[in-house]
Scaffold this motif. Structure first.
Motif, PDB file in Angstrom:
ATOM      1  N   SER A  62      28.760  35.493  46.387  1.00  0.00           N
ATOM      2  CA  SER A  62      29.603  35.327  45.018  1.00  0.00           C
ATOM      3  C   SER A  62      30.704  34.419  45.235  1.00  0.00           C
ATOM      4  O   SER A  62      31.674  34.553  46.081  1.00  0.00           O
ATOM      5  N   SER A  63      31.377  33.909  44.034  1.00  0.00           N
ATOM      6  CA  SER A  63      32.442  33.258  44.060  1.00  0.00           C
ATOM      7  C   SER A  63      33.679  34.168  44.251  1.00  0.00           C
ATOM      8  O   SER A  63      34.810  33.985  44.898  1.00  0.00           O
ATOM      9  N   LEU A  66      34.074  34.868  48.088  1.00  0.00           N
ATOM     10  CA  LEU A  66      34.701  33.826  48.519  1.00  0.00           C
ATOM     11  C   LEU A  66      36.198  33.746  48.377  1.00  0.00           C
ATOM     12  O   LEU A  66      36.979  33.289  49.261  1.00  0.00           O
ATOM     13  N   MET A  67      36.592  33.962  47.204  1.00  0.00           N
ATOM     14  CA  MET A  67      37.902  34.150  46.770  1.00  0.00           C
ATOM     15  C   MET A  67      38.728  35.336  47.632  1.00  0.00           C
ATOM     16  O   MET A  67      39.745  34.978  48.002  1.00  0.00           O
TER      17      MET A  67
END
Length: 121
Positions: A62-63, A66-67
């Protein structure tokens, strides 16, 4: 033979191969032939477990995950150390630019000086 004349099962097999790129590597390495793969696909179908080893395992994160990884990585960076490296690279680029400039000046002065002056009589 035009693309419109391809049998529908061949088109379906092509789509199946796109979903299983490891099969292409098997053929290219000589372990399997296209005919063998097509026959197996036709007999067993797409959902048979013999194809499981050829499926690409795509990791989807999921983003947010990643963040989080990016934030963790950025926290570990030593800004002073990074600034030193940037400064060193800038000095190297400046030195290279100076060398190129000197070479261009040397070439332009050499081209204006003619060691043999030929004049018409």
């Amino acid at each position: 033979m035009a693309a419109n004349n391809i049998h529908p099962s061949v088109e379906q097999f092509k789509q199946f191969i796109k979903k299983h790129p490891k099969l292409v590597r098997e053929v290219r390495s000589g372990k399997k032939t296209w005919k063998e793969l097509y026959n197996d696909w036709y007999l067993f179908g797409e959902e048979d477990e013999i194809w499981n080893e050829y499926k690409e395992k795509i990791e989807t994160e999921s983003s947010a995950a990643l963040m989080q990884k990016l934030a963790t990585y950025l926290q570990k960076i030593d800004i002073n150390h990074l600034q030193q490296h940037i400064s060193t690279v800038q000095q190297a680029i400046t030195s290279i630019q100076n060398i190129v400039r000197q070479m261009q000046e040397t070439n332009s002065t050499k081209s204006s000086i003619h060691p043999f002056s030929f004049r018409k009589d």
